[in-house]
Design an enzyme around this catalytic site. Structure first.
Site, PDB file in Angstrom:
ATOM      1  N   GLU A 133      38.956  23.344  36.216  1.00 58.06           N
ATOM      2  CA  GLU A 133      38.953  24.683  36.797  1.00 58.06           C
ATOM      3  C   GLU A 133      40.270  24.957  37.523  1.00 58.06           C
ATOM      4  O   GLU A 133      40.776  26.079  37.508  1.00 58.06           O
ATOM      5  CB  GLU A 133      37.767  24.845  37.750  1.00 58.06           C
ATOM      6  CG  GLU A 133      36.415  24.769  37.063  1.00 58.06           C
ATOM      7  CD  GLU A 133      36.275  25.798  35.958  1.00 58.06           C
ATOM      8  OE1 GLU A 133      36.576  26.990  36.190  1.00 58.06           O
ATOM      9  OE2 GLU A 133      35.865  25.419  34.841  1.00 58.06           O
ATOM     10  N   TRP A 189      42.560  25.970  34.759  1.00 60.06           N
ATOM     11  CA  TRP A 189      42.502  27.376  34.347  1.00 60.06           C
ATOM     12  C   TRP A 189      43.313  28.256  35.303  1.00 60.06           C
ATOM     13  O   TRP A 189      43.948  29.232  34.878  1.00 60.06           O
ATOM     14  CB  TRP A 189      41.052  27.859  34.314  1.00 60.06           C
ATOM     15  CG  TRP A 189      40.330  27.486  33.052  1.00 60.06           C
ATOM     16  CD1 TRP A 189      39.413  26.495  32.881  1.00 60.06           C
ATOM     17  CD2 TRP A 189      40.473  28.112  31.759  1.00 60.06           C
ATOM     18  NE1 TRP A 189      38.972  26.455  31.584  1.00 60.06           N
ATOM     19  CE2 TRP A 189      39.599  27.439  30.872  1.00 60.06           C
ATOM     20  CE3 TRP A 189      41.247  29.165  31.284  1.00 60.06           C
ATOM     21  CZ2 TRP A 189      39.497  27.791  29.525  1.00 60.06           C
ATOM     22  CZ3 TRP A 189      41.152  29.522  29.946  1.00 60.06           C
ATOM     23  CH2 TRP A 189      40.279  28.841  29.086  1.00 60.06           C
ATOM     24  N   TRP A 207      38.411  53.169  23.476  1.00 58.52           N
ATOM     25  CA  TRP A 207      37.597  53.143  24.684  1.00 58.52           C
ATOM     26  C   TRP A 207      36.938  54.495  24.918  1.00 58.52           C
ATOM     27  O   TRP A 207      37.498  55.543  24.586  1.00 58.52           O
ATOM     28  CB  TRP A 207      38.456  52.790  25.904  1.00 58.52           C
ATOM     29  CG  TRP A 207      39.146  51.479  25.830  1.00 58.52           C
ATOM     30  CD1 TRP A 207      40.484  51.283  25.669  1.00 58.52           C
ATOM     31  CD2 TRP A 207      38.549  50.184  25.885  1.00 58.52           C
ATOM     32  NE1 TRP A 207      40.766  49.934  25.626  1.00 58.52           N
ATOM     33  CE2 TRP A 207      39.597  49.228  25.752  1.00 58.52           C
ATOM     34  CE3 TRP A 207      37.251  49.728  26.019  1.00 58.52           C
ATOM     35  CZ2 TRP A 207      39.384  47.867  25.771  1.00 58.52           C
ATOM     36  CZ3 TRP A 207      37.032  48.358  26.036  1.00 58.52           C
ATOM     37  CH2 TRP A 207      38.070  47.445  25.916  1.00 58.52           C
ATOM     38  N   ASN A 229      31.000  32.772  38.686  1.00 57.62           N
ATOM     39  CA  ASN A 229      31.837  32.962  37.509  1.00 57.62           C
ATOM     40  C   ASN A 229      31.032  33.322  36.263  1.00 57.62           C
ATOM     41  O   ASN A 229      31.451  34.169  35.460  1.00 57.62           O
ATOM     42  CB  ASN A 229      32.669  31.704  37.240  1.00 57.62           C
ATOM     43  CG  ASN A 229      33.651  31.916  36.103  1.00 57.62           C
ATOM     44  OD1 ASN A 229      34.527  32.779  36.184  1.00 57.62           O
ATOM     45  ND2 ASN A 229      33.504  31.157  35.029  1.00 57.62           N
ATOM     46  N   TRP A 280      38.839  47.687  30.030  1.00 60.23           N
ATOM     47  CA  TRP A 280      38.802  46.533  30.931  1.00 60.23           C
ATOM     48  C   TRP A 280      39.627  46.759  32.194  1.00 60.23           C
ATOM     49  O   TRP A 280      39.339  46.188  33.254  1.00 60.23           O
ATOM     50  CB  TRP A 280      39.287  45.267  30.220  1.00 60.23           C
ATOM     51  CG  TRP A 280      40.706  45.287  29.719  1.00 60.23           C
ATOM     52  CD1 TRP A 280      41.137  45.633  28.468  1.00 60.23           C
ATOM     53  CD2 TRP A 280      41.890  44.953  30.461  1.00 60.23           C
ATOM     54  NE1 TRP A 280      42.505  45.542  28.378  1.00 60.23           N
ATOM     55  CE2 TRP A 280      42.996  45.119  29.579  1.00 60.23           C
ATOM     56  CE3 TRP A 280      42.125  44.534  31.752  1.00 60.23           C
ATOM     57  CZ2 TRP A 280      44.307  44.881  29.967  1.00 60.23           C
ATOM     58  CZ3 TRP A 280      43.432  44.288  32.157  1.00 60.23           C
ATOM     59  CH2 TRP A 280      44.512  44.458  31.268  1.00 60.23           C
ATOM     60  N   TRP A 330      39.790  39.244  33.061  1.00 54.22           N
ATOM     61  CA  TRP A 330      39.343  40.492  32.440  1.00 54.22           C
ATOM     62  C   TRP A 330      39.827  40.593  31.002  1.00 54.22           C
ATOM     63  O   TRP A 330      39.080  41.003  30.101  1.00 54.22           O
ATOM     64  CB  TRP A 330      39.799  41.690  33.268  1.00 54.22           C
ATOM     65  CG  TRP A 330      38.805  41.985  34.348  1.00 54.22           C
ATOM     66  CD1 TRP A 330      38.822  41.539  35.635  1.00 54.22           C
ATOM     67  CD2 TRP A 330      37.608  42.749  34.203  1.00 54.22           C
ATOM     68  NE1 TRP A 330      37.705  41.980  36.307  1.00 54.22           N
ATOM     69  CE2 TRP A 330      36.947  42.724  35.458  1.00 54.22           C
ATOM     70  CE3 TRP A 330      37.026  43.454  33.152  1.00 54.22           C
ATOM     71  CZ2 TRP A 330      35.732  43.382  35.678  1.00 54.22           C
ATOM     72  CZ3 TRP A 330      35.824  44.113  33.369  1.00 54.22           C
ATOM     73  CH2 TRP A 330      35.192  44.072  34.610  1.00 54.22           C
TER      74      TRP A 330
END
Length: 463
Positions: free
Chosen positions: A274, A277, A305, A341, A359, A382
């Site tokens: 983690e 990331w 969109w 998360n 987004w 995102w």
């Protein structure tokens, strides 16, 4: 005596702070400053939750530095104008700081460094907030990695993260005039929101260390299996402390490694990934500075969109969509400035794919509401859910909030904590199939909205 000026930014700690350590080791008098820079072009204004956290983190750092013997000097304005005035006031011969990695921040820091150097002032920056500099770990073709797994494998092969530096025992230096922290009026004034933040978090270095200790003592064992279950206290919740630099990734990494034994090795490895990331997100931002506004995969520029209706967007923002997992997550975000998360992925997927809303609309809302929103991870995550980012989840992976809550919160602990009106629901995970007094009907049909999203995706040009 000679003076070194320490410029604090996203490194609000005294332990493992290379810039502060260098100033202390020099034997100079030390002046510590924080500049609230809301004027430098390109630096994104903080959201409300971040402003609340920053206020309390600066208060904590002020108290810690006072205990060591020096104040924290607060000034507001463009750093390129404020810092030279501070250098003149204290006759500093050197300025030190820890690096930042966004383009606007790097550009500002480089300009400050050049200006000082041209005027005979030593200006030095240090690595403090990432285990690996973004330019250090590259692929065999010397390009930045686009996929996480080979990136993280290369990081661990490249170098073992250094051991944390100790905090200075004492500091000495002159006292300069300082602006008042309360005069900056950083925290938002929404009473319900503020109360939830205050009841949940302890900003500052001591609070960060307490979070880490609690996690290693009670949450590390079983982390790999339990981290996906939002109804359990199974994650470290260190993200806002890392975001503000109240604890360094080096401290977290080595504390976790030192805690590892035969029963927790797999869990510590998962926890370490983690941090990986986080590193990957910052590398991506370093090489793609417009990550919060521009699709990393350009074919998504043609995505159709929908214009968000005020009602649908408001229902998502305030947790009244009629889907328990989505509503619980958005209410958790509103209540404490943070979200598990697994639920972040589900709520983002719902906005992007079930409601077909860009987004970037969600990224801006999370930026305003998350205490841990940083320029790299927020935008990266995102885009990951949208399918437009690096190493992204495919767009056609659409999180079904019913299946997600049944799998990861089967007993409804998380749902009932944040959506208490479901206590009387006949069907906790699908309340529309029975009686659920006071709970709204779904704002969109999952099957129909999924088909609409997939149809729009199929219309995209292939990369």
């Amino acid at each position: 005596m000679a003076v070194t000026l320490v410029w604090f930014r996203d490194d609000l700690r005294i332990s493992d702070n290379p810039a502060l350590a260098a100033a202390a080791d020099s034997g100079d008098d030390v002046v510590a400053c924080y500049v609230l820079d809301e004027e430098t072009e390109g630096i994104r204004p903080r959201g409300g939750a971040s402003r609340w956290w920053l206020h309390h983190s600066l208060a904590a750092l002020t108290a810690t530095l006072e205990d060591l013997g020096i104040p924290l000097v607060l000034r507001r304005g463009a750093a390129a104008e404020v810092l030279p005035r501070l250098v003149d006031e204290c006759s500093a011969h050197a300025v030190v700081w820890n690096r930042r990695y966004g383009l606007a921040e790097r550009t500002a820091d480089a300009a400050v460094k050049t200006a000082f150097s041209e005027n005979g002032i030593s200006a030095t920056s240090y690595q403090a907030n990432l285990l690996y500099e973004p330019w250090e770990v590259t692929s065999g073709t010397k390009e930045p990695y686009k996929v996480f797994t080979p990136f993280w494998r290369a990081c661990l092969t490249f170098r073992t993260p250094r051991r944390p530096l100790p905090a200075p025992d004492t500091l000495h230096g002159p006292r300069l005039d300082s602006e008042g922290l309360d005069d900056w009026a950083l925290p938002p004034t929404e009473p319900e929101w503020i109360r939830g933040l205050q009841e949940t978090w302890t900003p500052g270095e001591a609070g960060a260390q307490e979070r880490l200790d609690d996690f290693l003592d009670s949450g590390a064992e079983g982390y790999n299996e339990n981290r996906e279950r939002p109804g359990m206290q199974s994650t470290s919740m260190l993200s806002p402390h890392l975001r503000f630099g109240e604890i360094s990734p080096f401290e977290v990494w080595h504390a976790a490694q030192d805690h590892k034994d035969t029963s927790t090795a797999h869990d510590i490895r998962a926890f370490g990934s983690e941090l990986g990331w986080r590193e990957f997100s910052w590398q991506l931002l370093y090489f793609n500075p417009d990550l919060a506004t521009v699709n990393h995969r350009s074919e998504f520029d043609a995505f159709a969109w929908e214009d968000p209706t005020t009602a649908d967007l408001s229902a998502w923002q305030h947790g009244t969509t009629g889907y328990p997992l989505i509503d619980a997550g958005m209410r958790q975000l509103h209540g404490i400035g943070w979200m598990h998360n697994r639920v972040r992925m589900a709520t983002a997927s719902f906005l992007i794919k079930n409601l077909m809303i860009d987004w970037r609309v969600g990224e801006k809302w999370f930026w305003e509401r998350l205490v841990d929103a940083d320029p790299a991870s927020n935008a990266f995550n995102w885009q990951w859910v949208a399918g437009s980012g690096a190493d992204a989840s495919p767009y056609f992976r659409i999180f079904n909030p019913v299946l997600q809550s049944r799998k990861f919160d089967p007993e409804g602990r998380y749902l009932l904590r944040f959506v208490p009106e479901l206590t009387e629901a006949d069907n906790l995970h699908e309340p529309w199939k029975g009686s659920a007094p006071g709970y709204p009907e779904p704002i969109v049909d999952l099957k129909e909205s999924r088909e609409r999203a997939l149809s729009a995706y199929k219309a995209l040009p292939k990369s």
